[in-house]
Design a protein around this motif. Structure first.
Motif, PDB file in Angstrom:
ATOM      1  N   VAL A  25      89.288  96.005  14.202  1.00 13.17           N
ATOM      2  CA  VAL A  25      88.276  96.268  13.339  1.00 13.17           C
ATOM      3  C   VAL A  25      88.921  96.895  11.976  1.00 13.17           C
ATOM      4  O   VAL A  25      88.915  96.169  11.003  1.00 13.17           O
ATOM      5  CB  VAL A  25      87.138  96.868  13.351  1.00 13.17           C
ATOM      6  CG1 VAL A  25      85.430  96.632  12.313  1.00 13.17           C
ATOM      7  CG2 VAL A  25      86.675  96.336  15.225  1.00 13.17           C
ATOM      8  N   TRP A  26      89.721  97.630  11.707  1.00 13.86           N
ATOM      9  CA  TRP A  26      90.188  98.823  11.421  1.00 13.86           C
ATOM     10  C   TRP A  26      91.172  97.853  10.550  1.00 13.86           C
ATOM     11  O   TRP A  26      90.602  98.076   9.081  1.00 13.86           O
ATOM     12  CB  TRP A  26      90.457 100.342  11.065  1.00 13.86           C
ATOM     13  CG  TRP A  26      90.583 100.872  10.442  1.00 13.86           C
ATOM     14  CD1 TRP A  26      92.314 101.397  10.066  1.00 13.86           C
ATOM     15  CD2 TRP A  26      90.029 101.779   9.365  1.00 13.86           C
ATOM     16  NE1 TRP A  26      92.236 102.204   8.978  1.00 13.86           N
ATOM     17  CE2 TRP A  26      91.079 102.552   8.342  1.00 13.86           C
ATOM     18  CE3 TRP A  26      88.971 101.809   8.977  1.00 13.86           C
ATOM     19  CZ2 TRP A  26      90.510 103.731   7.612  1.00 13.86           C
ATOM     20  CZ3 TRP A  26      88.214 102.429   8.015  1.00 13.86           C
ATOM     21  CH2 TRP A  26      89.310 103.345   7.475  1.00 13.86           C
ATOM     22  N   LEU A  31      93.332  95.267   5.923  1.00 14.40           N
ATOM     23  CA  LEU A  31      94.440  94.252   5.136  1.00 14.40           C
ATOM     24  C   LEU A  31      93.079  93.830   3.972  1.00 14.40           C
ATOM     25  O   LEU A  31      93.727  93.197   2.966  1.00 14.40           O
ATOM     26  CB  LEU A  31      94.671  93.410   6.161  1.00 14.40           C
ATOM     27  CG  LEU A  31      95.557  92.289   5.081  1.00 14.40           C
ATOM     28  CD1 LEU A  31      96.640  92.592   5.046  1.00 14.40           C
ATOM     29  CD2 LEU A  31      95.938  91.640   7.443  1.00 14.40           C
ATOM     30  N   GLU A  32      91.634  92.976   4.304  1.00 11.68           N
ATOM     31  CA  GLU A  32      90.773  92.298   3.617  1.00 11.68           C
ATOM     32  C   GLU A  32      91.278  93.264   2.025  1.00 11.68           C
ATOM     33  O   GLU A  32      90.966  92.725   0.722  1.00 11.68           O
ATOM     34  CB  GLU A  32      89.963  92.040   4.504  1.00 11.68           C
ATOM     35  CG  GLU A  32      88.596  90.948   3.239  1.00 11.68           C
ATOM     36  CD  GLU A  32      89.718  89.424   2.705  1.00 11.68           C
ATOM     37  OE1 GLU A  32      89.233  89.067   2.377  1.00 11.68           O
ATOM     38  OE2 GLU A  32      90.548  89.126   3.797  1.00 11.68           O
ATOM     39  N   LEU A  33      90.703  94.881   2.439  1.00  9.52           N
ATOM     40  CA  LEU A  33      90.167  94.998   0.896  1.00  9.52           C
ATOM     41  C   LEU A  33      91.546  94.650   0.118  1.00  9.52           C
ATOM     42  O   LEU A  33      91.751  94.985  -1.130  1.00  9.52           O
ATOM     43  CB  LEU A  33      90.333  96.828   2.058  1.00  9.52           C
ATOM     44  CG  LEU A  33      88.382  97.072   1.790  1.00  9.52           C
ATOM     45  CD1 LEU A  33      88.775  98.637   2.780  1.00  9.52           C
ATOM     46  CD2 LEU A  33      87.686  97.053   1.017  1.00  9.52           C
ATOM     47  N   ILE A  59      82.198 102.493  13.318  1.00  7.32           N
ATOM     48  CA  ILE A  59      82.179 101.808  12.429  1.00  7.32           C
ATOM     49  C   ILE A  59      82.384 100.068  13.622  1.00  7.32           C
ATOM     50  O   ILE A  59      83.517 100.302  14.521  1.00  7.32           O
ATOM     51  CB  ILE A  59      83.450 101.577  11.400  1.00  7.32           C
ATOM     52  CG1 ILE A  59      82.729 102.873  11.257  1.00  7.32           C
ATOM     53  CG2 ILE A  59      83.766  99.921  10.474  1.00  7.32           C
ATOM     54  CD1 ILE A  59      84.064 103.311   9.954  1.00  7.32           C
ATOM     55  N   GLU A  60      81.331  98.837  12.881  1.00  9.92           N
ATOM     56  CA  GLU A  60      82.125  98.007  14.025  1.00  9.92           C
ATOM     57  C   GLU A  60      82.264  96.213  12.734  1.00  9.92           C
ATOM     58  O   GLU A  60      82.884  95.282  13.334  1.00  9.92           O
ATOM     59  CB  GLU A  60      81.138  97.527  14.933  1.00  9.92           C
ATOM     60  CG  GLU A  60      80.642  98.043  15.668  1.00  9.92           C
ATOM     61  CD  GLU A  60      79.283  98.520  16.453  1.00  9.92           C
ATOM     62  OE1 GLU A  60      78.394  97.493  16.156  1.00  9.92           O
ATOM     63  OE2 GLU A  60      78.865  98.866  17.552  1.00  9.92           O
ATOM     64  N   HIS A 168      87.847 108.565  13.032  1.00 10.67           N
ATOM     65  CA  HIS A 168      88.998 108.837  13.914  1.00 10.67           C
ATOM     66  C   HIS A 168      89.088 107.112  14.410  1.00 10.67           C
ATOM     67  O   HIS A 168      87.789 106.214  13.995  1.00 10.67           O
ATOM     68  CB  HIS A 168      89.012 109.004  15.615  1.00 10.67           C
ATOM     69  CG  HIS A 168      89.721 108.602  16.986  1.00 10.67           C
ATOM     70  ND1 HIS A 168      90.739 108.576  16.656  1.00 10.67           N
ATOM     71  CD2 HIS A 168      89.528 107.539  17.831  1.00 10.67           C
ATOM     72  CE1 HIS A 168      91.599 108.225  18.185  1.00 10.67           C
ATOM     73  NE2 HIS A 168      90.124 107.476  18.607  1.00 10.67           N
ATOM     74  N   VAL A 169      90.743 106.417  14.491  1.00 13.18           N
ATOM     75  CA  VAL A 169      91.435 105.065  14.142  1.00 13.18           C
ATOM     76  C   VAL A 169      91.553 105.189  15.503  1.00 13.18           C
ATOM     77  O   VAL A 169      91.985 105.693  15.717  1.00 13.18           O
ATOM     78  CB  VAL A 169      91.656 104.587  13.353  1.00 13.18           C
ATOM     79  CG1 VAL A 169      92.051 103.612  13.212  1.00 13.18           C
ATOM     80  CG2 VAL A 169      91.097 104.580  11.877  1.00 13.18           C
TER      81      VAL A 169
END
Length: 174
Positions: A25-26, A31-33, A59-60, A168-169
């Motif tokens: 998700v991150w 990448l889109e940002l 975060i989802e 945390h990722v």
């Protein structure tokens, strides 16, 4: 495998992160940002939606500012017309998610600008705002990004350098 051992050690011995996001998700959201900066010509950003369970926020989903307000990035910096936020709240109701944090990119460092400090995207005490430096081209992980907690009355706590990071990722036990 080593990363999982570190994660398990942190889970067992703390402190536990306050905000977590699965790596897929991150990575997709970041990448889109980066793409939405148009090659580094403007800032971009997103509301980070998910769930809260006690002090832990998951975060989802990334909901990009310019999908909510198509003009939000037209000046080069983020300016969201509050009248457009109804679409965000509708999406939250329909998806069963809530805003757990927000994120935007800066051309240089990850430090908050005076505008960021004076105009929080979500003026709710405890809200977490993140900033990716260099238009999200380089540092995009905790330890190299800005992590700021809103304290109210335009005051912020900079948590960017905390070890371990409150963010945390990757995999985290449920």
């Amino acid at each position: 495998m080593a990363f999982s051992i570190v994660t398990l050690a942190r889970f067992a011995f703390g402190p536990r992160p306050e905000v977590i996001c699965r790596a897929d998700v991150w990575n997709t959201g970041v990448l889109e940002l980066r793409k939405r900066t148009l090659g580094g010509r403007r800032e971009s950003g997103a509301f980070l939606l998910g769930s809260k369970a006690g002090p832990l926020r998951r975060i989802e989903e990334f909901v990009f500012y310019d999908d909510i307000d198509p003009q939000s990035l037209s000046t080069g910096i983020v300016v969201i017309d509050g009248r457009r936020l109804g679409a965000l709240w509708t999406h939250c109701r329909n998806s069963g998610r809530e805003v757990v944090a927000d994120i935007h990119v800066h051309p240089g460092s990850y430090q908050q600008s005076q505008s960021d400090k004076a105009n929080p995207i979500m003026a709710e005490i405890g809200h977490v705002a993140m900033i990716l430096p260099d238009f999200a081209r380089r540092a995009t992980r905790p330890g190299g990004i800005g992590v700021f907690e809103y304290k109210g009355s335009r005051r912020w706590r900079d948590r960017s350098a905390e070890k371990p990071s409150p963010f945390h990722v990757g995999w985290w036990p449920k």
